[in-house]
Design an enzyme around this catalytic site. Sequence first.
Site, PDB file in Angstrom:
ATOM      1  N   CYS B 101       0.386  -1.445   0.154  1.00 31.59           N
ATOM      2  CA  CYS B 101      -0.213   0.174  -0.088  1.00 31.59           C
ATOM      3  C   CYS B 101       0.712   1.659  -0.049  1.00 31.59           C
ATOM      4  CB  CYS B 101      -1.082  -0.241   1.392  1.00 31.59           C
ATOM      5  SG  CYS B 101      -1.522  -1.428   1.424  1.00 31.59           S
ATOM      6  N   HIS B 395      -8.816   3.128  -2.397  1.00 33.68           N
ATOM      7  CA  HIS B 395      -7.827   2.799  -2.038  1.00 33.68           C
ATOM      8  C   HIS B 395      -7.195   1.895  -2.955  1.00 33.68           C
ATOM      9  CE1 HIS B 395      -3.353   1.664  -0.656  1.00 33.68           C
ATOM     10  NE2 HIS B 395      -4.270   0.809  -0.051  1.00 33.68           N
ATOM     11  N   CYS B 425       0.487   2.530   6.800  1.00 32.46           N
ATOM     12  CA  CYS B 425       0.926   1.291   6.338  1.00 32.46           C
ATOM     13  C   CYS B 425       0.954   0.188   5.651  1.00 32.46           C
ATOM     14  CB  CYS B 425      -0.259   0.413   7.685  1.00 32.46           C
ATOM     15  SG  CYS B 425      -1.812   1.077   7.004  1.00 32.46           S
TER      16      CYS B 425
END
Lengths: 720, 439
Positions: B101, B395, B425
Amino acid sequence: MTAKNDTTFNLELHDDGIAVITIDLPGEAQNVLKPEFAQEIKEIIEPLSQDSSIKGLIIRSGKKGSFIAGADISVLKSVETAEQAEQIARTGQQMFQQLENLKFPVVAAIDGACLGGGLELTLACKGRVATDSPKTKLGLPEVQLGLLPGSGGTQRLPRLIGITPALDMMLTGKQLFPKQALKLGLVDEVVPAANLMKAARKRVTELSKGEQKKASMGSWFSAKGLQKLALETNPIGRNVLFDQAKKQLLKKTRGNYPAPEKILECVEKGVNQGQAAGYAIEAKNFGDLVISSQAKALISIFFATTELKKDSGVDSDAEAATVDKVGVLGGGLMGSGIAYVSADKAGKQVRVKDISEKGINGALNYSWKLINKKLKRRILSDSQAKKIISRLTGSTDYAGFKDCDMVIEAVFEDLKLKHQMVNDVEENCSEKTIFATNTSSIPITDIAQAAKRPEQVVGLHYFSPVEKMPLLEIITTDKTADWVVATCVELGKQQGKTPIVVNDGAGFYVNRILAPYMNEAGLLLSEGVAVEKLDSALVDAGFPVGPITLLDEVGIDVATKVAPILQDAFGERMAPPKAFDKLLEDDRKGRKNGRGFYKYDKASKGKKEVDESVYRVLGVEPTKHVDKAEIVERGILLMANEAALCLEEGIIRSARDGDIGAIFGIGFPPFHGGPFRYMDSLGIDKVVERLEYYKNLYGERFTPAPILLKIKDNSETFHQ
Amino acid sequence: MSETAAKKRATAKQDRVAIVSGLRTPFAKQATHYRGINAIELGKMVVNELMTRTELDPQLIERVVFGQVVILPEAPNIAREIVLGTPMNIHTDGYSVSRACATSFQSIASLSDSIMVGDVEIGIAGGADSSSVVPIGVSKKLSLALVDLQKARTFGQKMAILKTLRPKDLMPVPPAIKEYSTGLTMGQNAEQMARDRGITREEQDALAHRSHTLAAQAWENGKLDDEVMTAYASPFTKEPLIRDNVVRFDSTLEGYAKLRPAFDRKYGTLTAANSTPLSDGAAAVLMMKESRAKALGYEPLGYIKSYAFSAIEADHDMLMGPSYATPKALKRAKMQLKDLDLIDMHEAFAAQALSNIQAFGSTQFAKEKLGQRTKIGDIDMDKFNVLGGSIAYGHPFAATGARMVTQTLRELKRRGGGIGLTTACAAGGLGAAMIVETE
């Protein structure tokens, strides 16, 4: 010319017993065939045929990416009689016959354009291999010049690939890509250029062992194979085939073009009566065609377009600026088309601006559909298609416009709005950005009035649909800078257009000469001549569509908007029929709103039907009879007369440009060679006489242009 | 005092890495607007538009660094595909990175490094992901059999291989959602973090509601218009996408309470609404050496001040990356949390964001985990995710970092300048933090 070094045909003998002839026309970019080569070829071939050590021969071109582009047609200019032309064909036939008669295998190694006489040469070989280069194209385009393949092509092609595909190639003049040629059996193998000679040698060896390329069993059971079996292998089937072909081509030519019929005759005779008869009729028909007025006109168009390709559009030596990025204002039909040709054909980056996201989406979809069509036909690969699409982007503001080298506006026809566009572009783009307007009715000078840099304002009049119509009318004002014009001409060529440069004036050139022709049709209609009579008369005369159909297509609202502008500028001779206002009152805009002269409801599929209620709106009964010949003559004479006025007033730069503009922009019958060629061949005195005749009958609008009278008095012509 | 001022001037003279401009596509929920459009096409779309808008001569772009998390097997090097598939110059170098991510934090950091050492001066960094076009594979047994079949010579050998297959081996296999090394899903990880810290469902829902509300406001106030392009997707028949279709423009707190837990059906507190949804999109930034940007006449959005990455255990408290990476980045920038004007933290789950907020303000955490006496600092919620976060925007894994950097810099500019932190994170226990500044 016998010195070996500067000859076109150069022979090498190799250790493996295979001779190679390299064709390389000295001092030219492309190879073309000339009649004098017959002797040269003979001198090379005769000794070879005596030489028993020779096992095979390969013919190739010394020019990279160009095999033989065809025969040198400038030779035909000096031909005066059919007999002379027939002799030229005979010479060609004999030259290739010698090649065919060689005892050892001859293989053509084809890289680049292999057209006309070039393809005929390869047909006389026993084998053909070609490169997979995108430049490699094979075809017999003679029909497009009103001629036929006169060096054995009409005889050898059907024998090689079958009658139906051969007719298709010769009657349309289409050019095949290597893959298509392979599929038809026109070539034996397609290889990368680096392997061409290897493949040719292999083919020579195969042929000398007597190996033939055999059709697979499966191909006989395909639809095409079965059709071939049913139609081509027996005389009854063949008769059906030729009858059908003739019917179809007459539907297209309407008897205006003799070449397709003559081609058909050659093939039919050759198939039914044997080779000797076939060659004889081919030479004779070629002779007849060369001196025909149609071929002369079509060849003149060919030369004119060739000249235009080299023309910078300006008389000074101003150079075109580089164009990397094109901005298009307005994502409507015209804007979309301009965006497409700029991105795909010209390879530019294109930024489309529209007031709505929907408009941009529409413009992108327009290109996507066209590119997707090419993708499906395998003209483009998936990655190529994506790359082209990625050149097109859109925005609802001027972000990304600063570095546009040219902005072409295609917004609504409204002077105030166009002024706004000029201001926007001057504000948001760079100092070097050219502002081009695609207006079809507003004078460029008026649009340029709002500009700080009027020298960078120019008209680019594209025709709809942009991706199909070949003409680009570039309109200059007295302020437009030469470099701006040269840049537009260059861009137009890159977009695949034939550009003509014209001076600013109401209607520019194309619409101005179209107007009196359309008005005349309208007048005839409002006098009670039936719609279909008018349309069919002019379609029979060689126009792609009739004037009334054209009105429906262009839009009656558009036409009635342009007409008053012309009337204001040129007076009564351009007055549109008064009855036409009634059409707008009846909400008839043409095809776009489904209400025009013809019916557009879904029920009337197939043949178009006239909407009879239109006569009531116009207040006439469609009963009046006017001779077809008169309908045609009145229309064409008015158009030609207006074209003459345009030349006189300096709207167009030359009669050549006038001819090309009328043919490519309006569809003026190509076999007449354009309005100026038409007047020349009719005789200027005759033109004046006919105009005077109609003037006496119908009024002042037929007054001959002063330039006609002058040319008549000096017994001159427009073209030399 | 005068010494630090002199030092500051000295560092100011040194060339920084400038973020000249940034752009993203609107983000769309899985299989909605970008259905059938893969990550590479999304990446091409955004880079092409970024190039067009910045009016940069393609020849000047030396390198593209890009990433995707769900990698398409047919084209693993998305960066180079973007170069080849757009009107970019073919001599523009391109390589791809992957950091789950935090992938576009990595692409920005990698390009930044190259600019700092003088390898290149102008480049584009970013990332794209599609959850709508994913590589659907075959079962491990079928995959083995297919390779063996290629090697088999005789019919008998081939039959013997085929015989080992069972019908269930022929079923297609979607990409794994479990972590390769731990066998846990992201949701399970976040659920554990919420459970252990006693973070309630209500707190999570409130953060999600806050995120959507602020994002909706940002859109309505036109704050995002210049950093989000309109997406025109081939075949250009669908309505163009102008805004993210994830953001709820009518978010109410009550709405969140209705949902059932998504991961732990019995005792869980995580729902689809307080987690970031699977989504599609791409984001990119144009980066240059400061002096080069100015020479070309650009006014950069801002500059990179420092960045740091961290790694912790992956089967417990896996999503605590921001709490480890941030102190490192602060140290490198010689700053403290209170010096920051904005904090933008990736919201994978409301639970994960809240856990990190807790840790930032915990002296115990600082002592035990970071080995420092003082806590990182209490987060002032007026500076935290002021335009909402990933729960609202969505996302697309590799696009999020570039979205955050551009969004933070532009917000700093609107506020008259300052310094901001962006942090995320990432799977595998990774963390990223990047401190950016404007003038």
